[in-house]
Write a protein that holds these residues in place. Structure first.
Motif, PDB file in Angstrom:
ATOM      1  N   GLN A  85       0.738  -1.191  -0.137  1.00 54.88           N
ATOM      2  CA  GLN A  85      -0.014  -0.125  -0.028  1.00 54.88           C
ATOM      3  C   GLN A  85       0.883   1.345  -0.052  1.00 54.88           C
ATOM      4  OE1 GLN A  85      -3.667  -0.044   0.092  1.00 54.88           O
ATOM      5  NE2 GLN A  85      -3.143  -1.899  -0.956  1.00 54.88           N
ATOM      6  N   TYR A 123     -10.456  -1.771  -3.425  1.00 57.33           N
ATOM      7  CA  TYR A 123     -10.379  -1.557  -2.155  1.00 57.33           C
ATOM      8  C   TYR A 123      -9.394  -2.507  -1.411  1.00 57.33           C
ATOM      9  CZ  TYR A 123     -12.980  -5.781  -1.212  1.00 57.33           C
ATOM     10  OH  TYR A 123     -13.301  -7.231  -1.184  1.00 57.33           O
ATOM     11  N   TYR A 124      -8.968  -2.005  -0.467  1.00 58.80           N
ATOM     12  CA  TYR A 124      -7.999  -2.949   0.434  1.00 58.80           C
ATOM     13  C   TYR A 124      -8.389  -2.712   1.977  1.00 58.80           C
ATOM     14  CZ  TYR A 124      -3.860  -5.304   2.247  1.00 58.80           C
ATOM     15  OH  TYR A 124      -2.854  -6.137   2.818  1.00 58.80           O
ATOM     16  N   LEU A 178      -5.770  -0.875   8.788  1.00 59.86           N
ATOM     17  CA  LEU A 178      -5.249  -0.465   7.469  1.00 59.86           C
ATOM     18  C   LEU A 178      -6.444  -0.436   6.521  1.00 59.86           C
ATOM     19  CD1 LEU A 178      -3.312   0.666   5.353  1.00 59.86           C
ATOM     20  CD2 LEU A 178      -2.624  -1.544   5.166  1.00 59.86           C
ATOM     21  N   GLY A 215      -7.615   1.083   2.390  1.00 55.77           N
ATOM     22  CA  GLY A 215      -7.174   1.809   1.156  1.00 55.77           C
ATOM     23  C   GLY A 215      -8.476   1.997  -0.012  1.00 55.77           C
ATOM     24  N   ARG A 250      -6.033   7.776  -5.220  1.00 53.88           N
ATOM     25  CA  ARG A 250      -6.360   6.545  -4.285  1.00 53.88           C
ATOM     26  C   ARG A 250      -5.989   7.385  -2.912  1.00 53.88           C
ATOM     27  NH1 ARG A 250      -0.157   3.674  -4.861  1.00 53.88           N
ATOM     28  NH2 ARG A 250       1.054   5.691  -4.745  1.00 53.88           N
ATOM     29  N   THR A 251      -6.435   6.783  -2.008  1.00 53.24           N
ATOM     30  CA  THR A 251      -6.317   7.324  -0.463  1.00 53.24           C
ATOM     31  C   THR A 251      -6.267   6.124   0.494  1.00 53.24           C
ATOM     32  OG1 THR A 251      -7.391   8.674   1.253  1.00 53.24           O
ATOM     33  CG2 THR A 251      -8.720   7.185  -0.152  1.00 53.24           C
ATOM     34  N   SER A 252      -5.421   6.112   1.440  1.00 52.14           N
ATOM     35  CA  SER A 252      -5.409   5.206   2.380  1.00 52.14           C
ATOM     36  C   SER A 252      -5.137   5.827   3.825  1.00 52.14           C
ATOM     37  CB  SER A 252      -4.062   4.295   2.156  1.00 52.14           C
ATOM     38  OG  SER A 252      -3.134   5.086   2.332  1.00 52.14           O
ATOM     39  N   TYR A 301      -4.286   4.410   7.995  1.00 53.90           N
ATOM     40  CA  TYR A 301      -3.742   3.344   9.004  1.00 53.90           C
ATOM     41  C   TYR A 301      -3.647   3.997  10.456  1.00 53.90           C
ATOM     42  CZ  TYR A 301       0.920   4.750   9.008  1.00 53.90           C
ATOM     43  OH  TYR A 301       2.318   5.270   9.009  1.00 53.90           O
ATOM     44  N   SER A 325      -2.698   9.462   7.231  1.00 57.56           N
ATOM     45  CA  SER A 325      -3.470   9.164   6.080  1.00 57.56           C
ATOM     46  C   SER A 325      -2.868   9.533   4.914  1.00 57.56           C
ATOM     47  CB  SER A 325      -4.984   9.912   5.885  1.00 57.56           C
ATOM     48  OG  SER A 325      -4.596  11.428   6.334  1.00 57.56           O
TER      49      SER A 325
END
Length: 303
Positions: free
Chosen positions: A144, A173-174, A206, A208, A220-222, A224, A233
């Motif tokens: 990621q 998604y993740y 986490l 994403g 994309r955005t993530s 955790y 973020s």
């Protein structure tokens, strides 16, 4: 590959050999039994990978600590084919052994802190897929924007836990619940709080999301978080095109970090799974944003 960067001499020599065979059955042949399918997944469709690597690291720092080591090793991995087109197993064992390791120059992350070699089962997982969704359980790689293998030493960072990812329309998604991590120069998995030097036992959460409505726009955005320790973020985007006689590319990044227990973290040289060298050197709140726009004139020739 050889490079000199930031006062460091880095020499990396690597090679990978993958052995794989794919079982084939004639359409006119007998029906495939369950035993045949399992045997094909375990042998015919399985992959055995041998990756050899040697790394020389020699750095001179202004602080006075000059880490240096030369190690050799790599990893061997085995991955089955898909059993019933749904279930797969895999494992990867890593090793790093010293060729030259001065006792007074630790810290290269090629070896253990005492300059000794190590071997570790870095990956051992079961994967289940269905309708484009993939569930992975056990020790695994995570790739990621911020949580990733960071594979620039002898062994990458690997994680232990559960992850789920897939595609839903134009979205990818993740999500992961991670209980431990093995850093690059380590032979054991540690809880995230312990790895940060905090006397606690906390997992990492986490998530994403990636969005790509077309080939010209990608974002994309993530996010955790390790409860009571840190939260971070990350978002980036890219828009490109070629109208008329010009081509353009617009991109940007937004990065935000919040430290919950910075005052309680010891002052140590810890290499965390986040893009920070030492948590105590960072403020409690940190935000960063940048962007770029590129324009290029292109000549179009009509036939």
């Amino acid at each position: 590959m050889s490079r000199i960067c930031g006062g460091a001499l880095c020499l990396l020599i690597a090679g990978t050999v993958t052995f794989a065979a794919t079982g084939m059955t004639s359409a006119a042949g007998p029906a495939i039994t369950k035993q045949d399918a399992i045997r094909a997944a375990l042998f015919d469709d399985a992959a055995l990978t041998l990756h050899l690597r040697s790394y020389l690291f020699d750095r001179s720092n202004n602080e006075g600590d000059d880490p240096a080591a030369w190690a050799t090793g790599g990893w061997v991995g085995y991955q089955t084919g898909w059993i019933g087109d749904m279930l797969r197993f895999g494992a990867v064992a890593y090793t790093s052994q010293p060729l030259w390791a001065p006792e007074d120059r630790p810290g290269s992350l090629l070896l253990l802190p005492d300059q000794e070699g190590f071997s570790v089962l870095g990956q051992a997982y079961a994967a289940l897929r269905y309708d484009g969704q993939l569930l992975t359980l056990g020790r695994q790689l995570v790739d990621q924007p911020e949580i990733n293998p960071h594979d620039n030493r002898m062994a990458p960072i690997t994680y232990e836990g559960a992850s789920l990812g897939g595609d839903v329309g134009i979205f990818s998604y993740y999500a992961a619940f991670l209980t431990a991590t093995k850093t690059r120069g380590s032979d054991k998995f540690e809880n995230f709080a312990e790895a940060a030097g905090v006397d606690s036992n906390e997992p990492m959460y986490l998530g994403g999301l990636a969005f790509s409505p077309g080939g010209d726009i990608k974002t994309r955005t993530s996010l955790y978080a390790v409860p009571d320790i840190l939260m971070s973020s990350y978002t980036d985007w890219q828009w490109s095109g070629q109208p008329d006689s010009y081509s353009f590319s617009l991109s940007g990044q937004v990065y935000c970090l919040k430290l919950e227990l910075a005052a309680e973290l010891p002052s140590l040289h810890w290499t965390p799974p986040v893009p920070l060298n030492t948590l105590t050197r960072c403020p409690r709140n940190r935000q960063q944003a940048n962007g770029s726009l590129r324009l290029k004139r292109s000549e179009r020739h009509l036939p």
